[in-house]
Design an enzyme around this catalytic site. Sequence first.
Site, PDB file in Angstrom:
ATOM      1  N   ASP A 322       3.692  -0.576   1.782  1.00  0.00           N
ATOM      2  CA  ASP A 322       2.556   0.570   1.416  1.00  0.00           C
ATOM      3  C   ASP A 322       1.612  -0.460   0.182  1.00  0.00           C
ATOM      4  OD1 ASP A 322       4.493   1.549   0.684  1.00  0.00           O
ATOM      5  OD2 ASP A 322       2.720   3.322  -0.332  1.00  0.00           O
ATOM      6  N   GLU A 323       0.905   0.387   0.085  1.00  0.00           N
ATOM      7  CA  GLU A 323       0.333   0.016  -1.329  1.00  0.00           C
ATOM      8  C   GLU A 323       0.152  -1.427  -2.011  1.00  0.00           C
ATOM      9  OE1 GLU A 323      -1.025   4.084  -3.395  1.00  0.00           O
ATOM     10  OE2 GLU A 323       0.960   3.514  -3.466  1.00  0.00           O
ATOM     11  N   VAL A 324       0.434  -2.386  -1.524  1.00  0.00           N
ATOM     12  CA  VAL A 324       1.212  -3.918  -2.013  1.00  0.00           C
ATOM     13  C   VAL A 324      -0.121  -4.855  -2.338  1.00  0.00           C
ATOM     14  CG1 VAL A 324       1.594  -6.193  -0.843  1.00  0.00           C
ATOM     15  CG2 VAL A 324       2.273  -4.005   0.843  1.00  0.00           C
TER      16      VAL A 324
END
Length: 529
Positions: A322-324
């Site tokens: 997530d949240e890359v």
Amino acid sequence: MSLLIGSGARGALFGLAFLAWFVLAFGGEGVNIWPMPKSLSLGSQTLYLSKDFKLTTQGTKYTDGSGLLKEAFGSMVDLVKVNHILDGRVPSSPVLAGLSVTISSPNDELNFGVDESYKLDVPAAGNLTYARIEAQTIFGVFHALQTFSQLCHFNFDKRIVELYSAPWSIIDQPRFPYRGLLIDTSRHYLPLPVIKGVIDSMTYSKLNVLHWHIVDEQSFPLEIPSYPRLWSGSYSYSERYTVADALEIVQYAQRRGINVLAEIDVPGHALSWGVGYPALWPSSECKEPLDVSKKFTFKVIDGILSDFSKIFKFKFVHLGGDEVNTSCWTNTQHVKDWMNKHGMNATGAYKYFVLRAQKIALSHGYEVINWEETFNNFGRELSPKTIVHNWLGGGVAQEVVAAGLRCIVSNQDKWYLDHLDATWQGFYMNEPLTNITKPEQQKLVIGGEVCMWGEHIDASDIQQTIWPRAAAAAERLWTPLEKLANDPRKVTGRLARFRCLLNQRGIAAAPLAGPGRAAPLEPGPCLEQ
């Protein structure tokens, strides 16, 4: 009844509001079991537990060579005593002499989807009679013992344990096979006794997966023998877990019917990895996400998962995803050159990283859980063994199962415990199968998980942040849909009693009467908080 709330106008307002809440909370409930079983019947007789309350087995294939049954029975007896001294005289009749347990399966290996069903029968009048538990597995017995413990009460006048409302007949099984709680040891270190306390508390509401978010960008506290400098990224020398520590947590949980799901969140959320191995950073100026262009990055992931496979025996591993933020890749020359050479943009490199990490996990015998961004960006290319972990909001689960993938629901608007103003009512009413009507797709939602992210909690306040809100979600995940209340006010009294039971058992569960995680309103008894 007199409810003293405060003085003056403030006290009057609090008093009226609280009186309304109290009436709703405690009106007309006869059964105080949490979570509510699938089906039950009860009577009106009181039984007395023998001081020599015994465990017997009959017609069972289970030998208890590992001592799980004996240990679970002893823990249950301790729970019903509530740490009191039983120095009263037990009346001669009607006395409940013990529990008779029948287990069909000789196997006590904890696997995902193991049969957790049970039947519990408590007889009516009679002397030296036995309550009966029947289950397919030892893990069903664990749940039956927890239910039985809630039927028992310490009598302060007689100094004995009584069981009310006999005879009882309970048939029970979980609605979902995955009923999880996430803890986060990367934002704040949690000592081993604290983690064990969380595990113990999970058993009381029949949660069965501890999702251990071990590492993140802030710290890497776990020993990895294949790459021993990784835990140089821990907060301090003392805020670490050895391999033996991790194995102890896994075994402690397994002996209570709880699987431990380990997570490494890649390629983002991994800045701490580079403290010990700077080559994992794209550059010394731009350190996250992990360097997608280097073979060394994937060698380290392979080493970690190889070491994990010796500790974490649950069939799933969580690889995050997530949240890359890919700006470090596009701003670092050697990574840009690598992407150009392979005809990738940053989005393509992100997909390449996630899919390559999945293949490594599969090679170690794991099935993979990823946060929902991976599905949102390239869902059709994920391994068919992927479980998509929904967290951003509603509507994702129905898209996941429509694509034929499995899903875990943790939508942050309802089931994130670090949202301190989120109410237990919202936790209770959050339905994992919203807008999923086809039976074959409903089966792909394997369950849900409440998430205790650690940015603003540590060992000092984790329990009151988890409980009782996690218990509200636990009933949603355990109890059949048709048995769940359509209005949380109908279960307020029962949950309040369960919260007080947690307090009696040494679990620092917060009061119900307040928005989210609350402090007690005023001096008063537990049930009025």
